[in-house]
Scaffold this motif. Structure first.
Motif, PDB file in Angstrom:
ATOM      1  N   TYR A  63       6.283 -15.564  81.240  1.00 45.20           N
ATOM      2  CA  TYR A  63       7.473 -14.734  81.020  1.00 45.20           C
ATOM      3  C   TYR A  63       7.204 -13.317  81.503  1.00 45.20           C
ATOM      4  N   ARG A  64       8.110 -12.852  82.330  1.00 40.51           N
ATOM      5  CA  ARG A  64       7.979 -11.477  82.839  1.00 40.51           C
ATOM      6  C   ARG A  64       9.366 -10.838  82.826  1.00 40.51           C
ATOM      7  N   VAL A  65       9.392  -9.553  82.426  1.00 39.93           N
ATOM      8  CA  VAL A  65      10.692  -8.875  82.368  1.00 39.93           C
ATOM      9  C   VAL A  65      11.201  -8.652  83.796  1.00 39.93           C
ATOM     10  N   ASP A  66      10.350  -8.122  84.599  1.00 36.10           N
ATOM     11  CA  ASP A  66      10.744  -7.860  85.993  1.00 36.10           C
ATOM     12  C   ASP A  66       9.736  -8.585  86.888  1.00 36.10           C
ATOM     13  N   ASP A  74       2.400   3.689  75.630  1.00 38.31           N
ATOM     14  CA  ASP A  74       2.653   4.361  76.930  1.00 38.31           C
ATOM     15  C   ASP A  74       4.069   4.921  76.921  1.00 38.31           C
ATOM     16  N   ILE A 121       7.781 -11.907  75.509  1.00 41.30           N
ATOM     17  CA  ILE A 121       6.774 -11.476  76.496  1.00 41.30           C
ATOM     18  C   ILE A 121       5.410 -12.139  76.296  1.00 41.30           C
ATOM     19  N   LEU A 170      -0.608 -11.808  78.614  1.00 40.25           N
ATOM     20  CA  LEU A 170      -0.343 -11.641  77.181  1.00 40.25           C
ATOM     21  C   LEU A 170      -0.442 -12.978  76.430  1.00 40.25           C
ATOM     22  N   GLY A 176       9.095   0.542  79.412  1.00 37.55           N
ATOM     23  CA  GLY A 176       9.474  -0.098  78.140  1.00 37.55           C
ATOM     24  C   GLY A 176       9.915  -1.538  78.333  1.00 37.55           C
ATOM     25  N   ILE A 177      10.180  -2.183  77.222  1.00 37.04           N
ATOM     26  CA  ILE A 177      10.609  -3.608  77.289  1.00 37.04           C
ATOM     27  C   ILE A 177      11.955  -3.716  76.579  1.00 37.04           C
ATOM     28  N   SER A 226       6.104  -7.282  88.486  1.00 36.03           N
ATOM     29  CA  SER A 226       4.874  -7.882  87.986  1.00 36.03           C
ATOM     30  C   SER A 226       4.046  -8.439  89.137  1.00 36.03           C
ATOM     31  N   LYS A 266       0.084  -0.420  84.472  1.00 38.56           N
ATOM     32  CA  LYS A 266       0.953  -1.027  85.485  1.00 38.56           C
ATOM     33  C   LYS A 266       2.417  -0.670  85.282  1.00 38.56           C
ATOM     34  N   TYR A 267       2.870  -0.722  84.017  1.00 44.45           N
ATOM     35  CA  TYR A 267       4.306  -0.603  83.769  1.00 44.45           C
ATOM     36  C   TYR A 267       4.707   0.814  83.353  1.00 44.45           C
ATOM     37  N   LEU A 295       0.714 -14.434  82.671  1.00 45.38           N
ATOM     38  CA  LEU A 295      -0.076 -15.227  81.707  1.00 45.38           C
ATOM     39  C   LEU A 295      -0.978 -14.347  80.846  1.00 45.38           C
TER      40      LEU A 295
END
Ligand code: ADP
Length: 608
Positions: free
Chosen positions: A548-551, A530, A543, A565, A534-535, A555, A505-506, A563
């Motif tokens: 919690y989501r970075v973007d 991958d 994360i 992770l 990145g994070i 997402s 996905k990312y 949910l």
């Protein structure tokens, strides 16, 4: 000197014997004297008859002698002497102690007697003599026979009045016999007293030995018990009061020992509790100084509390006097922060008066507050996550209801959105349910032995299509030697799926996703790398938090709930493993999962 029981006993015995002998001696001596005096007067009476007017036969014959006319005074006196001599035996006359005298009735002059004139003149004029003389002078016959026990003599004076003259027959006893008797008696009493004293000293020593030795043993026992030595009991050697006392003392010592042991146990329990309790406890004296504290207090406050006093520790929260003025069981509470911890403070006085002070209990509520915060955040997140698709569903449904001339393809696309939003909500609710089950421990892990490699292969096969759709290159970089592991296969595959799915996905289309696996010690590991977006560093720690989501937009776009992770971490932790991001150079992300090859507890159960 006379403080010991021993000496007191000896002294009492001595006093007892001495006083007893003195009383007996005095009584005996007085009795003997009285007896002797009574004896004397009885003898006199038996010879001369009772007192005046003298009527005894012997007195009458004496008077007749004095009546004889023509006789000289000396002649009559001689006659009288002869007559008395004849009665010497009855009168108990004795030259040394008892004499008689024949005297002139008027002048009281010595005429004759058993003793010479000189010895008579040495005698004093006694009341009895005077009575007889006065009686003659008065022409009567009153006999002088009064007695006095305290006098040093006994006497009797009998007046004899006749025609030829008046005479007095005077019998005088100097009591030497009774004095001698009394002296001998006194000597005997003194001797008896000495022997008695000796015996009483010996007896009292013997008595004191039998009484005092057990008391001394009791005293030694009491001293041992007072010093905390309960190892010996005192031997009971008699059944008297001292024996009963010794038995009672032994019983008391044993009860005392049991009680002390119970108290000691209780104290140890309390000490252990005090030492190991997670809440901090500190007691302050009435002047505010620290009396006791447990290690938890110093840990919580981040400083050694024994170096401070109440004002320095809690004075800012609640003044000492305010706490001291409370009536038990009232207490006051406050809150303070120390070293990033939130601490609840409870303060109460523990006793009244000068011996009292303040007891403080500290309760660390940092985790509780954090949990509350997380719970609130979680509820807010859930509401938010559900509200967004619900709002979409509602607005598209309203549009379909309110607009009549919507083209068919637009209607279809609206319905597709409604369906996809509904799926999303279902997905969120399912994930929440899974998490809730994992949290409450209701999600049972079906532990089985399975080949780790097969699980990774099957997940890779499942995502292969999706990877291809995004033109990703999926590299499987693990050999055939991976072992069997114990775990819930389907849940672990869910974890792998989530991690590889995230990589797909990312990562922008055409990326490379590599799956590595291997063994280290008693564990197997799997890494998914991958070369995607990145994070960022600041988000790396969070994360695995729920929602919690970075973007967020990205997402959501890709159907993520935030949910995945969190669920993955819960499952891995239930397998006693770990899941984390690894630091690596360059863009992209690497997630590493470590799992034990064997699950100790479950395998024991399996073999059982
Ligand atoms: P989501 O359903 O949003 O994917 P996850 O819990 O699986 O939820 O992931 C949490 C967040 O972590 C994602 O929203 C994403 O921002 C970030 N993330 C996870 N895996 C990767 C990855 N391989 N590359 C970049 N970001 C990732």
């Amino acid at each position: 000197m006379f403080r010991s029981l021993h000496m007191k006993l000896v002294l009492i015995m001595l006093l007892l014997i001495t006083s007893l002998m003195a009383i007996v001696g005095a009584f005996l001596m007085t009795s003997i004297t009285s007896f002797y005096i009574d004896e004397f007067y009885q003898q006199m009476e038996s010879v001369f008859g009772d007192s005046s007017p003298s009527s005894g036969a012997f007195v009458s014959s004496l008077r007749q002698e004095a009546d004889q006319a023509g006789s000289t005074q000396a002649g009559i006196a001689q006659q009288l002497q002869n007559m008395i001599e004849a009665k010497a035996g009855d009168l108990g006359l004795n030259a040394q102690t008892r004499n008689y005298y024949v005297l002139d009735g008027h002048t009281g002059q010595y005429l004759t007697g058993s003793a010479d004139q000189e010895s008579f003149e040495r005698l004093q004029t006694t009341p009895n003599l005077l009575t007889a003389r006065n009686s003659i002078a008065a022409g009567t016959d009153i006999v002088g026979d009064s007695s006095d026990i305290t006098a040093r003599y006994m006497d009797v004076a009998i007046p004899i009045t006749g025609e030829s003259g008046s005479f007095i027959i005077y019998i005088y006893d100097n009591r030497d016999t009774v004095s001698e008797l009394n002296s001998q008696l006194f000597l005997i009493i003194v001797q008896a007293l000495l022997v008695g004293l000796l015996i009483s000293v010996l007896l009292s020593f013997l008595l004191s030995k039998t009484m005092i030795t057990p008391i001394e043993r009791l005293t030694e026992g009491a001293e041992r018990v007072a010093a905390g030595d309960f190892s010996n009991t005192i031997a009971v050697e008699s059944s008297d009061e001292i024996g009963i006392l010794t038995t009672t003392f032994n019983d008391m010592a044993s009860v005392l020992q049991d009680t002390l042991e119970a108290v000691e146990n209780e104290r140890n329990k309390l000490d252990t509790l005090f030492l190991h309790m997670t809440d901090g406890v500190v007691a302050f004296a009435s002047d505010g100084s620290v009396l006791h504290s447990n290690p938890a207090v110093s840990q919580m406050l981040g400083k050694e509390v024994n170096f401070y006093d109440y004002d320095a520790l809690f004075g800012q929260q609640i003044p000492f006097d305010q706490v001291m003025s409370l009536q038990r069981p009232d207490f006051v509470s406050g809150e303070l922060t120390a070293g990033g911890r939130i601490l609840e403070l409870y303060l109460a006085p523990f006793s009244d008066g000068e011996d009292g002070g303040v007891m403080a209990v500290l309760h660390d509520v940092t985790a509780q507050r954090k949990n509350e915060e997380m719970r609130k955040e979680f509820v807010a997140n859930v509401s938010h996550e559900l509200r967004t698709p619900l709002t979409n569903v509602r607005s598209y449904a309203e549009t379909l209801r309110d607009s009549e001339d919507i083209p068919r393809d637009m209607t279809n696309s609206f319905l597709d959105i409604i369906i996809s939003e509904t799926d999303r909500m279902t997905h969120i609710v399912q994930d929440l349910l899974t998490l809730s089950r994992l949290d409450s421990g209701r999600a049972d892990m079906k532990m089985v032995r399975f080949p780790f490699r097969e699980a990774i292969d099957s997940v890779c096969r499942a995502v292969d299509l999706e990877a291809k759709r995004h033109q990703h290159t999926l590299i499987r970089n693990y050999g055939p030697t991976l072992p069997m592991i114990t775990g819930d296969r389907s849940r672990l595959e869910q974890v792998m799926m989530n991690v590889i799915g995230n990589a797909i996905k990312y990562t922008p289309d055409g990326g490379t996703i590599q799956v590595d696996a291997g063994i280290t010690g008693k564990n197997v590991w799997m890494e998914v790398s991958d070369n995607g977006i990145g994070i960022p560093k600041q988000d790396r720690e969070r994360i695995f938090d729920r929602f919690y989501r970075v973007d967020k937009a990205r997402s959501r776009e890709s159907g993520g709930t935030g949910l995945g992770l969190s669920i993955a971490r819960e499952i891995v932790m239930r397998h006693n493993g770990s899941i984390a991001l690894t630091d690596h150079d360059g863009p992209g992300t690497t997630v590493r999962i470590v799992l034990p090859i064997r699950q100790e507890v479950s395998e024991e159960a399996e073999h059982a």
